[in-house]
Design an enzyme around this catalytic site. Structure first.
Site, PDB file in Angstrom:
ATOM      1  N   GLN A  82      -4.815   8.235  -6.349  1.00 35.50           N
ATOM      2  CA  GLN A  82      -5.485   7.066  -5.792  1.00 35.50           C
ATOM      3  C   GLN A  82      -5.436   7.112  -4.261  1.00 35.50           C
ATOM      4  OE1 GLN A  82      -4.296   3.291  -8.173  1.00 35.50           O
ATOM      5  NE2 GLN A  82      -2.775   4.843  -8.693  1.00 35.50           N
ATOM      6  N   VAL A  84      -6.026   8.255  -0.483  1.00 38.71           N
ATOM      7  CA  VAL A  84      -7.185   8.772   0.247  1.00 38.71           C
ATOM      8  C   VAL A  84      -6.746   9.629   1.436  1.00 38.71           C
ATOM      9  CG1 VAL A  84      -8.616   6.794  -0.430  1.00 38.71           C
ATOM     10  CG2 VAL A  84      -7.276   6.683   1.713  1.00 38.71           C
ATOM     11  N   HIS A 100     -10.082   7.458  -5.526  1.00 34.75           N
ATOM     12  CA  HIS A 100     -10.542   6.413  -4.584  1.00 34.75           C
ATOM     13  C   HIS A 100     -11.144   7.004  -3.317  1.00 34.75           C
ATOM     14  CE1 HIS A 100      -7.564   3.369  -6.588  1.00 34.75           C
ATOM     15  NE2 HIS A 100      -8.660   3.525  -7.281  1.00 34.75           N
ATOM     16  N   THR A 169       2.886   4.456  -8.150  1.00 35.74           N
ATOM     17  CA  THR A 169       1.772   3.511  -8.208  1.00 35.74           C
ATOM     18  C   THR A 169       2.216   2.232  -8.916  1.00 35.74           C
ATOM     19  OG1 THR A 169      -0.483   3.084  -8.954  1.00 35.74           O
ATOM     20  CG2 THR A 169       0.829   4.591 -10.313  1.00 35.74           C
ATOM     21  N   ASN A 194       9.145   5.559 -10.127  1.00 33.52           N
ATOM     22  CA  ASN A 194       8.849   4.446  -9.233  1.00 33.52           C
ATOM     23  C   ASN A 194      10.154   3.805  -8.779  1.00 33.52           C
ATOM     24  OD1 ASN A 194       7.914   1.858  -8.144  1.00 33.52           O
ATOM     25  ND2 ASN A 194       5.957   2.422  -9.071  1.00 33.52           N
TER      26      ASN A 194
HETATM   27  N1  APR Z   1       8.951   6.684  -4.458  1.00 39.97           N
HETATM   28  C1  APR Z   1       8.461   6.192  -5.646  1.00 39.97           C
HETATM   29  N2  APR Z   1       7.782   5.023  -5.754  1.00 39.97           N
HETATM   30  C2  APR Z   1       7.591   4.314  -4.625  1.00 39.97           C
HETATM   31  C3  APR Z   1       8.093   4.736  -3.363  1.00 39.97           C
HETATM   32  C4  APR Z   1       8.794   5.984  -3.313  1.00 39.97           C
HETATM   33  N3  APR Z   1       9.275   6.450  -2.171  1.00 39.97           N
HETATM   34  N4  APR Z   1       7.754   3.797  -2.419  1.00 39.97           N
HETATM   35  C5  APR Z   1       7.055   2.833  -3.078  1.00 39.97           C
HETATM   36  N5  APR Z   1       6.976   3.133  -4.397  1.00 39.97           N
HETATM   37  C6  APR Z   1       6.237   2.397  -5.427  1.00 39.97           C
HETATM   38  C7  APR Z   1       6.277   0.880  -5.320  1.00 39.97           C
HETATM   39  O1  APR Z   1       7.349   0.339  -6.054  1.00 39.97           O
HETATM   40  C8  APR Z   1       4.939   0.477  -5.931  1.00 39.97           C
HETATM   41  O2  APR Z   1       5.050   0.295  -7.339  1.00 39.97           O
HETATM   42  O3  APR Z   1       4.876   2.748  -5.247  1.00 39.97           O
HETATM   43  C9  APR Z   1       4.035   1.684  -5.668  1.00 39.97           C
HETATM   44  C10 APR Z   1       2.975   1.447  -4.596  1.00 39.97           C
HETATM   45  O4  APR Z   1       2.102   0.493  -5.126  1.00 39.97           O
HETATM   46  P1  APR Z   1       0.846  -0.049  -4.286  1.00 39.97           P
HETATM   47  O5  APR Z   1       1.282  -0.372  -2.922  1.00 39.97           O
HETATM   48  O6  APR Z   1       0.213  -1.109  -5.111  1.00 39.97           O
HETATM   49  O7  APR Z   1      -0.103   1.231  -4.179  1.00 39.97           O
HETATM   50  P2  APR Z   1      -1.063   1.898  -5.282  1.00 39.97           P
HETATM   51  O8  APR Z   1      -0.546   1.691  -6.667  1.00 39.97           O
HETATM   52  O9  APR Z   1      -1.324   3.280  -4.855  1.00 39.97           O
HETATM   53  O10 APR Z   1      -2.385   1.010  -5.071  1.00 39.97           O
HETATM   54  C11 APR Z   1      -3.499   1.280  -5.859  1.00 39.97           C
HETATM   55  O11 APR Z   1      -4.829  -0.296  -4.630  1.00 39.97           O
HETATM   56  O12 APR Z   1      -5.079  -1.152  -2.559  1.00 39.97           O
HETATM   57  C12 APR Z   1      -5.683  -0.357  -3.488  1.00 39.97           C
HETATM   58  O13 APR Z   1      -7.197   1.435  -3.232  1.00 39.97           O
HETATM   59  C13 APR Z   1      -5.881   1.039  -2.960  1.00 39.97           C
HETATM   60  O14 APR Z   1      -5.399   3.144  -4.057  1.00 39.97           O
HETATM   61  C14 APR Z   1      -4.906   1.864  -3.805  1.00 39.97           C
HETATM   62  C15 APR Z   1      -4.771   1.045  -5.067  1.00 39.97           C
END
Ligand code: APR
Length: 230
Positions: A82, A84, A100, A169, A194
């Site tokens: 996801q 970019v 994305h 994610t 996560n």
């Molecule tokens: N190692 C493992 N997990 C981690 C770490 C790490 N170092 N740091 C953060 N996390 C986890 C967090 O607990 C959270 O569950 O990564 C996740 C990040 O989640 P989001 O910030 O929601 O990002 P993402 O899931 O990639 O978002 C999806 O949403 O905003 C849109 O298009 C954007 O691609 C993005 C999509």
């Protein structure tokens, strides 16, 4: 399937992490929708220039590198991201399915013509050479469809997977979060890495709590050993 948590340790902020997440400081509606770009293209463009600067300074981390090694060991690995930021490719992964889009690519807001970034850090969005429309980052904004090819190949990979690894994610944004559910229906082994629990956690076979830079190298090392011992 990877999310922004994989790039967090490279200094690229996630979206929803408390305090640090981008969406805790800005509203996605103001920056990551076509309506926002229509209303204020310069604001949206400047925000992507800021993110590009951040990503340009970032280096792939041990999690990105471990996935690149895993792809060498397991050629049938499909990497869907996801993110970019292009950090998987910089770590050596080929054929990354960019669900994305990619922040370094641009397309015309009017005629949709695609172009590869020319590294223009101007205050205003650059113009399309064909129709003079405004160029926008070729990323998927809220309310927009996933690129057809990415959606098709990612859904097929999920449906054919024996093991589905969900890393960094929040599993909140669909249709990306739906890929794990496709794999689940096909009885794949679901592994989640996560630092926090997500809506997927209770459905996993293995929930590995902690940093992607710790768990992914461990998994790659384990796969390497099991291949060598065979
Ligand atoms: N190692 C493992 N997990 C981690 C770490 C790490 N170092 N740091 C953060 N996390 C986890 C967090 O607990 C959270 O569950 O990564 C996740 C990040 O989640 P989001 O910030 O929601 O990002 P993402 O899931 O990639 O978002 C999806 O949403 O905003 C849109 O298009 C954007 O691609 C993005 C999509």
């Amino acid at each position: 399937m990877t999310g922004s948590g994989v790039s967090a340790e490279s200094g690229v902020p996630t979206f929803r992490d408390a305090q640090t997440g981008i969406w805790t400081k800005h509203s996605p509606e103001d920056l990551a929708t076509s309506q926002a770009f229509e209303a204020n293209p310069a604001l949206v463009w400047k925000w992507y220039v800021w993110r590009r600067e951040l990503i340009k300074k970032a280096q792939p981390n041990a999690a990105h590198r471990a996935l690149a090694s895993l792809a060498q060991l397991k050629p049938d690995l499909s990497l869907v991201t996801q993110n970019v930021d292009g950090l998987h490719q910089r770590a050596g992964n080929k054929n990354v399915i960019e669900f994305h889009g990619n922040i370094w690519h641009e397309k015309c807001f009017s005629c949709n013509r695609h172009s590869t970034s020319l590294e223009k850090y101007s205050e205003q969005p650059p113009r399309c050479e064909i129709c003079n429309g405004l160029l926008r980052p070729n990323v998927v904004w809220f309310g927009e469809a996933i690129p057809e090819e990415a959606l098709a190949s990612a859904s097929l990979a999920a449906a054919q997977s024996d093991v589905f690894l969900s890393v960094g994610t929040s599993s909140l944004v669909y249709p990306a979060a739906g890929l794990a559910e496709i794999a689940l229906q096909k009885k794949a082994t679901i592994i989640e890495i996560n630092t926090n629990a997500t809506p997927l956690t209770t459905k996993t076979d293995y929930s590995l709590k902690g940093l992607a830079t710790l768990w992914l190298p461990a998994i790659t090392a384990h796969v390497k050993r099991s291949i060598e011992n065979h």
